[in-house]
Design a protein around this motif. Structure first.
Motif, PDB file in Angstrom:
ATOM      1  N   LEU A   2       0.826  -1.211   0.000  1.00  0.00           N
ATOM      2  CA  LEU A   2       0.000   0.000   0.000  1.00  0.00           C
ATOM      3  C   LEU A   2       0.861   1.262   0.000  1.00  0.00           C
ATOM      4  N   SER A   3       2.026   1.187   0.647  1.00  0.00           N
ATOM      5  CA  SER A   3       2.948   2.329   0.612  1.00  0.00           C
ATOM      6  C   SER A   3       3.321   2.648  -0.826  1.00  0.00           C
ATOM      7  N   LEU A   4       3.700   1.621  -1.553  1.00  0.00           N
ATOM      8  CA  LEU A   4       4.069   1.798  -2.961  1.00  0.00           C
ATOM      9  C   LEU A   4       2.884   2.336  -3.753  1.00  0.00           C
ATOM     10  N   TYR A   5       1.716   1.760  -3.457  1.00  0.00           N
ATOM     11  CA  TYR A   5       0.512   2.179  -4.172  1.00  0.00           C
ATOM     12  C   TYR A   5       0.266   3.680  -3.979  1.00  0.00           C
ATOM     13  N   PHE A   6       0.291   4.114  -2.726  1.00  0.00           N
ATOM     14  CA  PHE A   6      -0.015   5.524  -2.470  1.00  0.00           C
ATOM     15  C   PHE A   6       1.080   6.456  -2.994  1.00  0.00           C
ATOM     16  N   ARG A   7       2.328   6.004  -2.949  1.00  0.00           N
ATOM     17  CA  ARG A   7       3.403   6.818  -3.523  1.00  0.00           C
ATOM     18  C   ARG A   7       3.161   7.018  -5.016  1.00  0.00           C
ATOM     19  N   TRP A  94     -12.286   1.214   2.132  1.00  0.00           N
ATOM     20  CA  TRP A  94     -12.192   0.423   0.897  1.00  0.00           C
ATOM     21  C   TRP A  94     -12.235  -1.024   1.332  1.00  0.00           C
ATOM     22  N   HIS A  95     -13.174  -1.774   0.795  1.00  0.00           N
ATOM     23  CA  HIS A  95     -13.244  -3.182   1.154  1.00  0.00           C
ATOM     24  C   HIS A  95     -12.958  -4.043  -0.076  1.00  0.00           C
ATOM     25  N   GLY A  96     -12.911  -5.346   0.161  1.00  0.00           N
ATOM     26  CA  GLY A  96     -12.566  -6.357  -0.839  1.00  0.00           C
ATOM     27  C   GLY A  96     -12.528  -5.976  -2.303  1.00  0.00           C
ATOM     28  N   GLY A  97     -13.706  -5.913  -2.923  1.00  0.00           N
ATOM     29  CA  GLY A  97     -13.778  -5.682  -4.364  1.00  0.00           C
ATOM     30  C   GLY A  97     -13.183  -4.358  -4.789  1.00  0.00           C
ATOM     31  N   LEU A  98     -13.411  -3.328  -3.980  1.00  0.00           N
ATOM     32  CA  LEU A  98     -12.938  -1.990  -4.318  1.00  0.00           C
ATOM     33  C   LEU A  98     -11.417  -1.916  -4.326  1.00  0.00           C
ATOM     34  N   ILE A  99     -10.809  -2.469  -3.274  1.00  0.00           N
ATOM     35  CA  ILE A  99      -9.343  -2.424  -3.206  1.00  0.00           C
ATOM     36  C   ILE A  99      -8.744  -3.272  -4.331  1.00  0.00           C
ATOM     37  N   GLU A 100      -9.415  -4.357  -4.665  1.00  0.00           N
ATOM     38  CA  GLU A 100      -8.905  -5.191  -5.760  1.00  0.00           C
ATOM     39  C   GLU A 100      -8.936  -4.418  -7.082  1.00  0.00           C
ATOM     40  N   ASN A 101     -10.043  -3.699  -7.316  1.00  0.00           N
ATOM     41  CA  ASN A 101     -10.144  -2.898  -8.542  1.00  0.00           C
ATOM     42  C   ASN A 101      -9.071  -1.821  -8.594  1.00  0.00           C
ATOM     43  N   ALA A 105      -6.107  -1.642 -11.352  1.00  0.00           N
ATOM     44  CA  ALA A 105      -5.959  -0.448 -12.193  1.00  0.00           C
ATOM     45  C   ALA A 105      -4.536   0.106 -12.065  1.00  0.00           C
ATOM     46  N   TRP A 106      -3.951  -0.079 -10.891  1.00  0.00           N
ATOM     47  CA  TRP A 106      -2.586   0.380 -10.628  1.00  0.00           C
ATOM     48  C   TRP A 106      -1.604  -0.370 -11.529  1.00  0.00           C
ATOM     49  N   GLY A 107      -1.865  -1.653 -11.729  1.00  0.00           N
ATOM     50  CA  GLY A 107      -1.087  -2.433 -12.679  1.00  0.00           C
ATOM     51  C   GLY A 107       0.183  -3.074 -12.145  1.00  0.00           C
ATOM     52  N   LYS A 108       0.502  -2.859 -10.864  1.00  0.00           N
ATOM     53  CA  LYS A 108       1.721  -3.465 -10.331  1.00  0.00           C
ATOM     54  C   LYS A 108       1.411  -4.649  -9.430  1.00  0.00           C
ATOM     55  N   TRP A 109       0.180  -5.056  -9.455  1.00  0.00           N
ATOM     56  CA  TRP A 109      -0.249  -6.130  -8.556  1.00  0.00           C
ATOM     57  C   TRP A 109      -1.120  -7.091  -9.320  1.00  0.00           C
ATOM     58  N   GLN A 110      -0.930  -8.376  -9.056  1.00  0.00           N
ATOM     59  CA  GLN A 110      -1.792  -9.380  -9.660  1.00  0.00           C
ATOM     60  C   GLN A 110      -2.420 -10.201  -8.560  1.00  0.00           C
ATOM     61  N   PRO A 111      -3.722 -10.407  -8.620  1.00  0.00           N
ATOM     62  CA  PRO A 111      -4.404 -11.114  -7.540  1.00  0.00           C
ATOM     63  C   PRO A 111      -3.854 -12.520  -7.337  1.00  0.00           C
ATOM     64  N   GLY A 112      -3.599 -12.839  -6.085  1.00  0.00           N
ATOM     65  CA  GLY A 112      -3.215 -14.197  -5.729  1.00  0.00           C
ATOM     66  C   GLY A 112      -1.838 -14.630  -6.168  1.00  0.00           C
ATOM     67  N   LYS A 113      -1.047 -13.694  -6.659  1.00  0.00           N
ATOM     68  CA  LYS A 113       0.283 -14.049  -7.110  1.00  0.00           C
ATOM     69  C   LYS A 113       1.295 -13.134  -6.434  1.00  0.00           C
ATOM     70  N   GLY A 114       1.692 -13.526  -5.261  1.00  0.00           N
ATOM     71  CA  GLY A 114       2.575 -12.734  -4.424  1.00  0.00           C
ATOM     72  C   GLY A 114       3.631 -11.944  -5.137  1.00  0.00           C
ATOM     73  N   ASN A 115       4.782 -12.570  -5.371  1.00  0.00           N
ATOM     74  CA  ASN A 115       5.865 -11.844  -6.013  1.00  0.00           C
ATOM     75  C   ASN A 115       6.183 -12.450  -7.371  1.00  0.00           C
ATOM     76  N   LYS A 116       5.183 -12.427  -8.192  1.00  0.00           N
ATOM     77  CA  LYS A 116       5.346 -13.035  -9.504  1.00  0.00           C
ATOM     78  C   LYS A 116       6.323 -12.215 -10.338  1.00  0.00           C
TER      79      LYS A 116
END
Ligand SMILES: [Zn+2]
Length: 165
Positions: A2-7, A94-101, A105-116
């Protein structure tokens, strides 16, 4: 994360809750106008909803961090009581679906795939060319009776166009 996200969203981020008791706040994010938001993040399984106590802790703790605004982020959801409390005390959530969206949209995260590892780029300098026929279909390599290669329309015999290689 989340730090990276907000930065990336243009906030300055202070990680106040790292390593030990967070006192109800994990991050303080500061927007370009200097407005501070206290952020509490709860990574919970879906059935484990955020309780009203968490909202109260955040409301109480934001003052310690000189924040006007507060934001509760959870992978789960809030209980009905927690939602009411959040709305009453102007805690954004922000709950489940919203944070996932947002993360998608941020593009640096993939669901369920930690450090892919990032996907390999398609190899460059490939010699495989795609030839398109005048009719729009791809052309394929063929050989004539003499064994000489040429491009022929893949829709042959519908289209009988050819092209020299
Ligand atoms: Zn064709």
């Amino acid at each position: 994360m989340l730090s990276l996200y907000f930065r990336d969203q243009g906030y300055a981020v202070k990680e106040v809750g790292v390593g030990g008791r967070d006192g109800g706040v994990d991050l303080v994010i500061i927007d370009k106008r200097g407005e501070k938001t206290a952020v509490q993040a709860k990574c919970y399984a879906e059935h484990n909803k955020v309780q009203v106590m968490t909202v109260r802790e955040l409301v109480a703790a934001k003052r310690n961090h000189d924040c006007i605004l507060s934001l509760l982020i959870t992978t789960s959801d809030l209980t009905a009581d927690a939602r009411r409390e959040a709305e009453q005390f102007k805690v954004d959530y922000w709950h489940g679906g919203l944070i996932e969206n947002k993360l998608r949209a941020w593009g640096k995260w993939q669901p369920g795939k930690g450090n892919k590892k990032p996907k390999k780029a398609t190899p460059t300098g490939s010699t495989v060319k795609t030839i398109t026929c005048a009719c729009g279909a791809p052309m394929v390599a063929r050989k004539n009776k003499e064994g000489k290669a040429f491009w022929g329309c893949s829709t042959y015999p519908v289209c009988r166009k050819t092209k020299a290689m």
